[in-house]
Design a protein around this motif. Sequence first.
Motif, PDB file in Angstrom:
ATOM      1  N   ASN A  41       0.827  -1.209   0.000  1.00 60.70           N
ATOM      2  CA  ASN A  41       0.000   0.000   0.000  1.00 60.70           C
ATOM      3  C   ASN A  41       0.867   1.268   0.000  1.00 60.70           C
ATOM      4  O   ASN A  41       0.369   2.376   0.010  1.00 60.70           O
ATOM      5  CB  ASN A  41      -0.899  -0.034   1.246  1.00 60.70           C
ATOM      6  N   ARG A  44      -2.768   4.114  -3.609  1.00 57.18           N
ATOM      7  CA  ARG A  44      -3.611   3.721  -2.471  1.00 57.18           C
ATOM      8  C   ARG A  44      -5.095   3.744  -2.815  1.00 57.18           C
ATOM      9  O   ARG A  44      -5.885   3.105  -2.149  1.00 57.18           O
ATOM     10  CB  ARG A  44      -3.316   4.635  -1.274  1.00 57.18           C
ATOM     11  N   VAL A  67      -6.284  -0.722  -1.980  1.00 55.05           N
ATOM     12  CA  VAL A  67      -6.697  -0.168  -0.684  1.00 55.05           C
ATOM     13  C   VAL A  67      -6.369  -1.147   0.447  1.00 55.05           C
ATOM     14  O   VAL A  67      -6.678  -2.342   0.358  1.00 55.05           O
ATOM     15  CB  VAL A  67      -8.209   0.136  -0.698  1.00 55.05           C
ATOM     16  N   PRO A 114      -6.774  -1.890   7.449  1.00 53.32           N
ATOM     17  CA  PRO A 114      -5.940  -2.273   8.587  1.00 53.32           C
ATOM     18  C   PRO A 114      -6.684  -3.149   9.585  1.00 53.32           C
ATOM     19  O   PRO A 114      -7.918  -3.167   9.613  1.00 53.32           O
ATOM     20  CB  PRO A 114      -5.559  -0.928   9.229  1.00 53.32           C
ATOM     21  N   PHE A 129     -13.983   6.437  11.681  1.00 52.92           N
ATOM     22  CA  PHE A 129     -13.873   7.885  11.733  1.00 52.92           C
ATOM     23  C   PHE A 129     -15.104   8.433  12.453  1.00 52.92           C
ATOM     24  O   PHE A 129     -16.180   7.825  12.388  1.00 52.92           O
ATOM     25  CB  PHE A 129     -13.807   8.476  10.314  1.00 52.92           C
ATOM     26  N   TYR A 175     -16.277   8.235   2.997  1.00 48.41           N
ATOM     27  CA  TYR A 175     -15.099   9.064   3.286  1.00 48.41           C
ATOM     28  C   TYR A 175     -14.208   9.237   2.047  1.00 48.41           C
ATOM     29  O   TYR A 175     -13.906  10.350   1.627  1.00 48.41           O
ATOM     30  CB  TYR A 175     -14.280   8.451   4.433  1.00 48.41           C
ATOM     31  N   MET A 214     -13.851  12.404  -0.691  1.00 55.56           N
ATOM     32  CA  MET A 214     -12.523  13.003  -0.765  1.00 55.56           C
ATOM     33  C   MET A 214     -12.018  13.038  -2.213  1.00 55.56           C
ATOM     34  O   MET A 214     -11.384  13.993  -2.645  1.00 55.56           O
ATOM     35  CB  MET A 214     -11.574  12.168   0.101  1.00 55.56           C
ATOM     36  N   LEU A 230     -14.353   2.333  -3.110  1.00 50.96           N
ATOM     37  CA  LEU A 230     -13.430   2.879  -4.121  1.00 50.96           C
ATOM     38  C   LEU A 230     -13.316   1.987  -5.352  1.00 50.96           C
ATOM     39  O   LEU A 230     -12.579   2.329  -6.284  1.00 50.96           O
ATOM     40  CB  LEU A 230     -12.042   3.074  -3.495  1.00 50.96           C
ATOM     41  N   GLU A 263      -3.232   6.601   9.511  1.00 51.31           N
ATOM     42  CA  GLU A 263      -2.796   5.623   8.495  1.00 51.31           C
ATOM     43  C   GLU A 263      -3.989   5.006   7.761  1.00 51.31           C
ATOM     44  O   GLU A 263      -3.880   4.680   6.585  1.00 51.31           O
ATOM     45  CB  GLU A 263      -1.912   4.561   9.142  1.00 51.31           C
ATOM     46  N   THR A 264      -5.120   4.876   8.473  1.00 53.47           N
ATOM     47  CA  THR A 264      -6.313   4.356   7.786  1.00 53.47           C
ATOM     48  C   THR A 264      -6.718   5.336   6.685  1.00 53.47           C
ATOM     49  O   THR A 264      -7.061   4.936   5.568  1.00 53.47           O
ATOM     50  CB  THR A 264      -7.461   4.161   8.793  1.00 53.47           C
ATOM     51  N   ARG A 265      -6.676   6.613   6.998  1.00 51.04           N
ATOM     52  CA  ARG A 265      -7.035   7.618   5.984  1.00 51.04           C
ATOM     53  C   ARG A 265      -6.040   7.605   4.824  1.00 51.04           C
ATOM     54  O   ARG A 265      -6.439   7.668   3.658  1.00 51.04           O
ATOM     55  CB  ARG A 265      -7.075   9.006   6.625  1.00 51.04           C
ATOM     56  N   LEU A 266      -4.760   7.511   5.157  1.00 54.51           N
ATOM     57  CA  LEU A 266      -3.741   7.468   4.094  1.00 54.51           C
ATOM     58  C   LEU A 266      -3.968   6.250   3.208  1.00 54.51           C
ATOM     59  O   LEU A 266      -3.854   6.333   1.982  1.00 54.51           O
ATOM     60  CB  LEU A 266      -2.332   7.397   4.702  1.00 54.51           C
ATOM     61  N   SER A 267      -4.300   5.123   3.848  1.00 53.38           N
ATOM     62  CA  SER A 267      -4.451   3.876   3.081  1.00 53.38           C
ATOM     63  C   SER A 267      -5.646   3.946   2.136  1.00 53.38           C
ATOM     64  O   SER A 267      -5.755   3.149   1.212  1.00 53.38           O
ATOM     65  CB  SER A 267      -4.577   2.683   4.020  1.00 53.38           C
ATOM     66  N   LEU A 268      -6.552   4.921   2.377  1.00 56.00           N
ATOM     67  CA  LEU A 268      -7.699   5.105   1.476  1.00 56.00           C
ATOM     68  C   LEU A 268      -7.419   6.180   0.427  1.00 56.00           C
ATOM     69  O   LEU A 268      -8.324   6.648  -0.252  1.00 56.00           O
ATOM     70  CB  LEU A 268      -8.935   5.495   2.292  1.00 56.00           C
ATOM     71  N   ALA A 288      -5.900   9.247   1.036  1.00 56.36           N
ATOM     72  CA  ALA A 288      -5.865  10.641   1.491  1.00 56.36           C
ATOM     73  C   ALA A 288      -4.436  11.165   1.390  1.00 56.36           C
ATOM     74  O   ALA A 288      -3.486  10.408   1.610  1.00 56.36           O
ATOM     75  CB  ALA A 288      -6.350  10.732   2.929  1.00 56.36           C
ATOM     76  N   ALA A 335      -5.416  13.761   5.534  1.00 55.72           N
ATOM     77  CA  ALA A 335      -5.470  12.779   6.629  1.00 55.72           C
ATOM     78  C   ALA A 335      -5.463  13.437   8.006  1.00 55.72           C
ATOM     79  O   ALA A 335      -5.894  12.822   8.984  1.00 55.72           O
ATOM     80  CB  ALA A 335      -4.288  11.806   6.509  1.00 55.72           C
TER      81      ALA A 335
END
Lengths: 223, 265
Positions: free
Chosen positions: A50, A76, A80, A83, A89, A99, A103, A148, B167-172, B174, B179
């Motif tokens: 990733n 990414r 995807v 984790p 969130f 989300y 974005m 996504l 990191e969850t946001r980055l992995s999507l 962002a 993020a």
Amino acid sequence: MNLYSLRGVGKALSGRTVLNNVDLDIVAGRITSLVGPSGSGKSTLLRLLNRLMEPDSGQLTYRGTAITSKDPVSLRKEAVLVPQDSTMFPGSVEDNVCYATRMHGITDFNPADALEAAGLSTGYLERDAERLSGGERKRVALARAIALSPYALLLDEPTSGVDPRSSDIIEQSVMRMRDEGTTVVWVTHDIEQAKRVSDHIVHVKDGEAVMSDGRDLQGGGVY
Amino acid sequence: MNPGFAQTPWEGLVILASVSILFFLVVLVSSWKRVGIGKDMTKGFIIGGAQLALVSIILMALIEWEGEGTIWLPAAAVMVTGMAIISAARSAKRSPDMPFAFRTTAASISLGSVLSLSVLLVADAIPLRPEFVIPLAGMAFGNSMDICSLTMDRMTREFQTGRGMIETRLSLGATSSQAVEDIDRMAIRTALIPTIDRMKTLGIIFIPGAMAGLIMAGVQPLVAAQFQLVIFLMIVGGGVITSLATVTLARESFFNENHQLQDWV
């Protein structure tokens, strides 16, 4: 065709070698399970795929070109990572599922579809995401990634701490996505699960990865 | 007429010596009660007093030079640069693990302070004279330093506790700035709350130093209040700019160019 190819990949964290000279191919449109004990380097491997981190040595290619030549943000979106901790969130389930699409300005998307694909009913959309159970969180995290429509799903123990029914739903959802062409890398401790869902099994132990046909893996059980 | 306060440094010293009785009394009580702050208080008093004396001597010289044209300006610039370096170093000390912390604090504090001070000068709210520029620069740099430290503190804590979320946001997909949007907002809010609260209680709970000083010097209270508001606008304006600059520049210390969290976080 391989989506990812790793040749001699090494990675150390805090001075400890986590991955050592890993050679591995991740076949496109298939489920590849990474099986191994805790601390064997499975999650680190996913993070490399990733691009949350870079290898210290070796070559890692994505769709035939060096992964470092690909913009990490674009990568990414295509590959995807979900984790292990399934962090939610703040906000509703819908906010979570949407989300990434919000974005990235993706408008032709229905959050209910992603939620259903992850095995949750549309009734969940309005629920407070931070008040969900562990199993529900796992599925929302999966829906968040599915939203996504990625080429690849990198799943870090998507069923750990989840009840058997939820686990079964997640397995079915992921296999359905594989059937629709998504490449899946699935990290698990559960050897039986790996045999059940995977097209390829990779045994990761002491930082080394070995392709397995499943027969060499303790005949089932859990690491 | 007795103006009610010292007219010469010697008179001031006599007054200070008599008032110091209160200070020594407090030190004695704290050692008797074993509070453990007597030594620190004495040290603080001596260092603070020495620093104030030094600044006063420099200011006296600058005010004297003022009559000889703009010769005081380079000296004032050196002094303001000193303020910038010291405030940046103190603020950076609060985040010892962060790489390039000094660079971030120096740029943020200087930007906020110099911009807000410049607005006051351009708007003719204060004259370009050392007795105005130096004390107000001190206020601007001091407040910006506090706000910068609070911003960095909050950011570092949020990054360390919220690593999974980031990191969850980055992995999507962002970007690093996407993020941590909420962390940036929270850090700015947290850093500015004390300043905004102080502004809300102006005049009710306390009369701030500049206004009190002006009133004691015989300025009409309404004019003193207006000047105090000008100072607060400078402090808040400079604080917001400092805080915004801090979150933007500090991001480079938390992430690398590949939108990956740095190892130290």
